[in-house]
Design an enzyme around this catalytic site. Structure first.
Site, PDB file in Angstrom:
ATOM      1  N   ASP A  93     -38.805 -43.717 -72.450  1.00 34.45           N
ATOM      2  CA  ASP A  93     -37.951 -45.272 -74.126  1.00 34.45           C
ATOM      3  C   ASP A  93     -37.152 -44.701 -74.280  1.00 34.45           C
ATOM      4  O   ASP A  93     -36.901 -43.270 -74.391  1.00 34.45           O
ATOM      5  CB  ASP A  93     -39.636 -45.904 -74.238  1.00 34.45           C
ATOM      6  CG  ASP A  93     -39.041 -46.750 -74.981  1.00 34.45           C
ATOM      7  OD1 ASP A  93     -38.378 -47.699 -74.956  1.00 34.45           O
ATOM      8  OD2 ASP A  93     -39.339 -46.975 -76.395  1.00 34.45           O
ATOM      9  N   ASP A 111     -35.589 -45.819 -78.202  1.00 30.15           N
ATOM     10  CA  ASP A 111     -35.430 -46.307 -79.107  1.00 30.15           C
ATOM     11  C   ASP A 111     -37.069 -45.359 -79.701  1.00 30.15           C
ATOM     12  O   ASP A 111     -38.021 -46.150 -79.277  1.00 30.15           O
ATOM     13  CB  ASP A 111     -35.431 -47.907 -80.020  1.00 30.15           C
ATOM     14  CG  ASP A 111     -34.307 -48.021 -79.272  1.00 30.15           C
ATOM     15  OD1 ASP A 111     -33.042 -47.370 -79.610  1.00 30.15           O
ATOM     16  OD2 ASP A 111     -33.856 -49.050 -79.999  1.00 30.15           O
ATOM     17  N   ASP A 128     -36.040 -44.584 -84.113  1.00 30.51           N
ATOM     18  CA  ASP A 128     -36.011 -46.231 -84.336  1.00 30.51           C
ATOM     19  C   ASP A 128     -35.876 -46.894 -85.272  1.00 30.51           C
ATOM     20  O   ASP A 128     -35.627 -46.164 -87.148  1.00 30.51           O
ATOM     21  CB  ASP A 128     -37.194 -46.912 -84.000  1.00 30.51           C
ATOM     22  CG  ASP A 128     -37.478 -47.755 -82.827  1.00 30.51           C
ATOM     23  OD1 ASP A 128     -36.286 -48.599 -83.010  1.00 30.51           O
ATOM     24  OD2 ASP A 128     -38.680 -48.399 -82.208  1.00 30.51           O
ATOM     25  N   SER A 129     -35.699 -48.073 -85.779  1.00 28.69           N
ATOM     26  CA  SER A 129     -35.174 -49.032 -86.834  1.00 28.69           C
ATOM     27  C   SER A 129     -35.279 -50.575 -86.199  1.00 28.69           C
ATOM     28  O   SER A 129     -35.539 -51.487 -85.234  1.00 28.69           O
ATOM     29  CB  SER A 129     -33.903 -49.320 -87.146  1.00 28.69           C
ATOM     30  OG  SER A 129     -33.158 -50.331 -87.490  1.00 28.69           O
ATOM     31  N   ALA A 178     -34.370 -52.623 -87.660  1.00 23.57           N
ATOM     32  CA  ALA A 178     -32.813 -53.920 -88.090  1.00 23.57           C
ATOM     33  C   ALA A 178     -31.960 -53.286 -86.074  1.00 23.57           C
ATOM     34  O   ALA A 178     -31.187 -53.651 -87.073  1.00 23.57           O
ATOM     35  CB  ALA A 178     -32.190 -53.002 -89.191  1.00 23.57           C
ATOM     36  N   CYS A 197     -38.528 -63.999 -69.183  1.00 29.18           N
ATOM     37  CA  CYS A 197     -37.947 -62.615 -68.349  1.00 29.18           C
ATOM     38  C   CYS A 197     -39.231 -61.567 -67.606  1.00 29.18           C
ATOM     39  O   CYS A 197     -39.943 -61.816 -68.490  1.00 29.18           O
ATOM     40  CB  CYS A 197     -36.824 -62.158 -68.840  1.00 29.18           C
ATOM     41  SG  CYS A 197     -37.640 -60.694 -70.148  1.00 29.18           S
ATOM     42  N   ARG A 243     -46.654 -51.551 -75.755  1.00 25.52           N
ATOM     43  CA  ARG A 243     -46.284 -52.567 -74.923  1.00 25.52           C
ATOM     44  C   ARG A 243     -45.746 -51.384 -73.734  1.00 25.52           C
ATOM     45  O   ARG A 243     -45.158 -51.985 -72.646  1.00 25.52           O
ATOM     46  CB  ARG A 243     -44.813 -53.772 -75.098  1.00 25.52           C
ATOM     47  CG  ARG A 243     -43.302 -53.205 -75.522  1.00 25.52           C
ATOM     48  CD  ARG A 243     -42.113 -54.274 -75.971  1.00 25.52           C
ATOM     49  NE  ARG A 243     -41.733 -53.922 -77.257  1.00 25.52           N
ATOM     50  CZ  ARG A 243     -42.004 -54.579 -78.344  1.00 25.52           C
ATOM     51  NH1 ARG A 243     -42.313 -55.461 -77.717  1.00 25.52           N
ATOM     52  NH2 ARG A 243     -41.229 -54.465 -79.429  1.00 25.52           N
TER      53      ARG A 243
END
Length: 179
Positions: free
Chosen positions: A7, A9, A15-16, A18, A97, A129
């Protein structure tokens, strides 16, 4: 040569909540670039599978995403590492999706392009996830405590998968495991 799925972020970069919207906001997690370089030197092929719903939310466009990925690739190359490819889902959670993790579409797109059997391929993530998408295709999920990893562990304390403090620790384990 073995593949490893990462992965982005929370695994490679900070990671953020925002979102990472521009290259200036892309900051590598300490040790992550060195981890990718180490894995690359040991003959692993690395691919990134990443949800980028900020595109669907209008927070950034594909040109900005390309600039973010160019910065990431340059940093990885400078550290001595290599990525084979980056697959991203541009959709939001409501778009329905097949590629947005926890759905396995990104994994299937990668497998199809590279002719790879996903069974037991290490898939490193920081969110539940990420783990769900790996499980859906028979890959071998690995959780990091960086990014959303602590939150994931708090919500799912009984996970029976390898858990590491960061990507460098996971890389050392993967090298030892495949020695």
């Amino acid at each position: 040569m073995s593949f490893i799925i990462l992965d982005r972020d929370g695994v490679i970069n900070e990671d953020s909540d925002a979102y990472i919207k521009c290259p200036e906001e892309w900051i590598p997690i300490p040790g992550s670039l060195e981890a990718i370089a180490l894995l690359s030197r040991r003959g692993f092929k690395l691919v990134v599978l990443t949800n980028q719903s900020g595109l669907a939310r209008g927070l950034f466009d594909t040109a900005a995403l390309d600039r973010i990925h160019a910065k990431m690739l340059a940093a990885i190359t400078q550290a001595g590492g290599r990525l084979e490819a980056i697959f991203h889902c541009p959709h939001g959670p409501e778009d329905g999706c097949a590629c947005r993790k926890p759905k396995p579409g990104l994994f299937r797109a990668f497998a199809e392009r590279y002719g790879v059997d996903l069974h037991q391929i290490p898939a490193v993530g920081d969110s539940y996830r990420d783990l769900e998408a790996a499980w859906a295709v028979g890959a071998a999920p690995i959780l990091l405590e960086t990014g959303k990893g602590q939150r994931t562990l708090a919500r799912h304390p009984d996970l029976d998968i390898p858990i590491f403090p960061n990507l460098y620790a996971a890389a050392q384990h993967l090298i030892h495991d495949h020695a």
